[in-house]
Design a protein around this motif. Structure first.
Motif, PDB file in Angstrom:
ATOM      1  N   ILE A   5       0.819  -1.217   0.000  1.00  0.00           N
ATOM      2  CA  ILE A   5       0.000   0.000   0.000  1.00  0.00           C
ATOM      3  C   ILE A   5       0.851   1.265   0.000  1.00  0.00           C
ATOM      4  N   ILE A   6       1.735   1.391   0.990  1.00  0.00           N
ATOM      5  CA  ILE A   6       2.466   2.651   1.149  1.00  0.00           C
ATOM      6  C   ILE A   6       3.519   2.849   0.054  1.00  0.00           C
ATOM      7  N   MET A   7       4.348   1.835  -0.178  1.00  0.00           N
ATOM      8  CA  MET A   7       5.425   1.994  -1.165  1.00  0.00           C
ATOM      9  C   MET A   7       4.897   2.226  -2.587  1.00  0.00           C
ATOM     10  N   PRO A   8       3.829   1.558  -3.041  1.00  0.00           N
ATOM     11  CA  PRO A   8       3.305   1.903  -4.365  1.00  0.00           C
ATOM     12  C   PRO A   8       2.819   3.351  -4.450  1.00  0.00           C
ATOM     13  N   ILE A   9       2.233   3.858  -3.367  1.00  0.00           N
ATOM     14  CA  ILE A   9       1.790   5.261  -3.364  1.00  0.00           C
ATOM     15  C   ILE A   9       2.998   6.192  -3.435  1.00  0.00           C
ATOM     16  N   ILE A  10       4.024   5.886  -2.627  1.00  0.00           N
ATOM     17  CA  ILE A  10       5.245   6.708  -2.681  1.00  0.00           C
ATOM     18  C   ILE A  10       5.893   6.600  -4.047  1.00  0.00           C
ATOM     19  N   GLY A  55       7.182   9.358  -9.338  1.00  0.00           N
ATOM     20  CA  GLY A  55       7.291   9.083 -10.766  1.00  0.00           C
ATOM     21  C   GLY A  55       7.497   7.624 -11.106  1.00  0.00           C
ATOM     22  N   GLY A  56       6.952   6.731 -10.321  1.00  0.00           N
ATOM     23  CA  GLY A  56       7.022   5.298 -10.625  1.00  0.00           C
ATOM     24  C   GLY A  56       8.293   4.621 -10.150  1.00  0.00           C
ATOM     25  N   VAL A  57       9.021   5.245  -9.248  1.00  0.00           N
ATOM     26  CA  VAL A  57      10.252   4.644  -8.742  1.00  0.00           C
ATOM     27  C   VAL A  57       9.897   3.525  -7.760  1.00  0.00           C
ATOM     28  N   ASP A  58      10.491   2.351  -7.965  1.00  0.00           N
ATOM     29  CA  ASP A  58      10.317   1.235  -7.039  1.00  0.00           C
ATOM     30  C   ASP A  58      11.557   1.185  -6.150  1.00  0.00           C
ATOM     31  N   PHE A  59      11.371   1.426  -4.877  1.00  0.00           N
ATOM     32  CA  PHE A  59      12.497   1.548  -3.955  1.00  0.00           C
ATOM     33  C   PHE A  59      13.325   0.272  -3.854  1.00  0.00           C
TER      34      PHE A  59
END
Length: 134
Positions: A38-43, A48-52
């Motif tokens: 939930i949180i990481m996809p929102i961030i 700009g679509g960055v996947d941490f």
């Protein structure tokens, strides 16, 4: 030795600790899912679509059979966010428990002690004697 272990394992504190560990493990899975799903996809959408998970510094590129040498700071950022959410959730939970304890203490204090008829009669006699002494 078995008898001593049995006494140790059956003590209330050990059982409470075991229950806490099991609940903590389940709570950790819930928080990890909250962060990852939930949180990481929102961030990621906000950045700009960055996947941490895949953010990294490449120190040395791959050479045929050797893998690249990287510093995976994105995963570290995600673990920090996990930690902050877990610690904040635990803080709120402990705060809620302490609030209930304070309310329960207040209820215990508010309970009036009912005195027996003999004690009430003795108090009246005392008050009468005090008033005659003046």
């Amino acid at each position: 030795m078995f008898k001593e272990f049995k006494e140790f394992a059956v003590k209330g504190n050990v059982i409470d600790l075991a229950v806490g560990v099991v609940i903590g493990g389940a709570f950790g899975k819930i928080v990890t899912s909250l962060v990852n799903d939930i949180i990481m996809p929102i961030i990621g959408a906000l950045t700009g679509g960055v996947d941490f998970k895949y953010l990294k510094f490449v120190i040395k590129g791959s050479n045929g059979s050797k893998e690249a040498l990287t510093v995976n700071y994105g995963n570290f950022i995600q673990n920090i966010i996990d930690f902050l959410i877990v610690s904040f959730s635990i803080f709120l939970f402990v705060r809620l428990i302490n609030k209930f304890k304070k309310e329960k203490k207040a209820e215990v204090v508010k309970v009036e002690v009912k005195q027996s008829e003999e004690v009430l009669l003795l108090q009246e006699i005392r008050d009468l004697l005090k008033s005659k002494e003046v």
